[in-house]
Design an enzyme around this catalytic site. Structure first.
Site, PDB file in Angstrom:
ATOM      1  N   GLU A   1       0.695  -1.172   0.185  1.00  0.00           N
ATOM      2  CA  GLU A   1       0.261   0.040   0.015  1.00  0.00           C
ATOM      3  C   GLU A   1       0.931   1.766  -0.117  1.00  0.00           C
ATOM      4  O   GLU A   1       0.218   2.128   0.606  1.00  0.00           O
ATOM      5  CB  GLU A   1      -0.523   0.330   0.758  1.00  0.00           C
ATOM      6  CG  GLU A   1      -1.936  -1.569   0.796  1.00  0.00           C
ATOM      7  CD  GLU A   1      -2.834  -1.215   2.326  1.00  0.00           C
ATOM      8  OE1 GLU A   1      -4.191  -1.696   2.508  1.00  0.00           O
ATOM      9  OE2 GLU A   1      -2.325  -0.153   3.643  1.00  0.00           O
TER      10      GLU A   1
ATOM     11  N   GLU B   1      -4.959  -8.752   0.505  1.00  0.00           N
ATOM     12  CA  GLU B   1      -6.034  -8.328   1.480  1.00  0.00           C
ATOM     13  C   GLU B   1      -7.562  -8.671   0.900  1.00  0.00           C
ATOM     14  O   GLU B   1      -7.550  -7.945  -0.372  1.00  0.00           O
ATOM     15  CB  GLU B   1      -5.189  -6.990   2.467  1.00  0.00           C
ATOM     16  CG  GLU B   1      -3.930  -7.221   2.738  1.00  0.00           C
ATOM     17  CD  GLU B   1      -3.273  -6.106   3.383  1.00  0.00           C
ATOM     18  OE1 GLU B   1      -4.382  -5.377   3.741  1.00  0.00           O
ATOM     19  OE2 GLU B   1      -2.409  -6.062   3.885  1.00  0.00           O
TER      20      GLU B   1
END
Length: 409
Positions: free
Chosen positions: A199, A334
């Protein structure tokens, strides 16, 4: 002797300007680095089949990625127990084929040269080896090393995709991935996958999670992340042996669906591999907690509607059109739906998520932060596996995931 020198020169020359072939270009202390000494043969599986074979995954969250405490105690600093072989065996016995192991590294530098604590690297290797010995695939990454705000970042603090932090970010990526590539190479076949940056984003910025193509900071950050990804790939490939063939997961800004779809600022790195490898080795990394009102927001909504499931289907359809059909498979690193005491709705969501994503050969890794207590107001209730008792808090969810996957095979 002359042929070997000539090959080395040619090999380094074909890499882009960001490649660091000479050992002297790294800062870390070579004497402290853990070096892989095993040997395994890398199979000839292509990238599409690789992702398909990985089936379904689980994240060892809030563990090696935790940044509290010191030295090896950081593993338990966010409330999780030390990882045990029994824990990994339990995940494997649950028919989970892939384990994503998030790891933070910047809090384990032992000097100002980006040298990773060898005890930490050995601990990471121990857990990776347990999973691979159980026949699982492992995704190994750099996780919480994105500096929390845009200022002149202190030395050895990680990375941040802004102009003032460009040099420090490059040093971090170059040195950390060089040490990971030394520790994990010839002894690891296709069952080990590298994921470059978790991220990567403008932390603390107004568009930290909401990528806006008209935002100048966002556009710069997206380009800088492309650059950091390229540097990491070059360093991994330059380490040679099995890392010439290593499958690599690549993230754009925030690993966000919107950042991939809204414009074309994300680009895959160029790959300068040995000639015998004919197919590309990159996998797109995406995180999906959608629809947000159901999957993450608290209180949000407790029930899932047909229109919300349609929104989720749109994510998979768009990823297929823009990437999968062009030869870049997708792993959702995720995903999950937070616990709101709404088990039936979550089961419906998981069944739809796995069924729809698997149509396109996508492998998804369940995010597990160990927290399933709905008594407090913290919104991220992504506890699924009891790591002390080796049982699932919600066995119905695990069963839904693996059975739905089986039906789609």
């Amino acid at each position: 002797m002359c042929k070997r020198i000539f090959f080395s020169v040619i090999f380094c020359a074909v890499f882009s300007a960001s490649v660091f072939c000479a050992e002297s270009s790294y800062n870390f202390k070579k004497s402290k680095a853990i070096k892989d000494s095993k040997q395994k043969t890398f199979s000839q599986v292509d990238v599409k089949q690789q992702v398909f074979n990985m089936e379904t995954g689980w994240n060892l969250g809030n563990t090696l990625d935790a940044t509290g405490g010191t030295a090896l105690k950081s593993e338990i600093s966010w409330g999780m127990p030390y990882t045990t072989k029994e824990m990994i065996d339990g995940i494997a016995a649950s028919r989970i084929k892939t384990i994503r192991i998030p790891v933070s590294w910047a809090n384990h530098f032992i000097d100002d040269r980006y040298t990773i604590d060898p005890a930490w690297m050995k601990r990471v290797k121990q857990i990776v080896d347990w999973a691979i010995d159980d026949g699982m695939y492992v995704i190994l990454n750099t996780h919480h090393d994105n500096y929390p705000r845009n200022e002149n970042m202190p030395h050895c603090s990680g990375y941040y995709p802004s102009p003032v932090n460009s040099n420090e970010s490059i040093l971090y990526v170059k040195n950390v991935w060089a040490q990971i590539a030394l520790a994990f190479n010839s002894g690891y076949d296709e069952h080990l996958v590298f994921e470059l940056l978790n991220e990567p984003r403008l932390r603390g910025h107004g568009h930290e999670w909401d990528y806006n193509p008209s935002c100048k900071d966002c556009k710069y950050a997206a380009g800088q992340i492309n650059k950091l990804n390229q540097i990491a790939v070059d360093v991994i490939r330059a380490s040679g042996s099995n890392n010439l063939k290593r499958f690599i997961m690549v993230s754009g800004i925030a690993a966000s669906f919107n950042s991939y779809i809204k414009d074309n600022s994300f680009t895959f790195p160029k790959d300068f591999m040995s000639e015998e490898i004919s197919s590309q080795r990159f996998i797109l990394s995406v995180h999906i907690y959608a629809p947000y009102e159901f999957a993450m927001k608290n209180p949000g909504v407790r029930d899932i509607s047909a229109s919300q499931l349609g929104e989720l289907a749109y994510y998979f359809e768009s990823l297929n059109e823009k990437f999968i059909q062009k030869g870049y498979p997708v792993i959702i690193g995720e995903y999950g739906a937070t616990n709101k005491d709404n088990l039936d709705a979550r089961i419906e969501w998981f069944k739809f998520f796995i069924s729809e994503s698997r149509k396109y050969g996508i492998t998804s890794c369940l995010w597990d932060n160990g927290d399933m207590d709905t008594e407090n107001t913290y919104e991220e209730k992504f506890g699924f596996y009891n790591r002390k008792q080796q049982v699932w808090y919600f066995p119905e969810i695990c069963e839904t995931i693996v059975e739905t996957l089986k039906k789609e095979e």
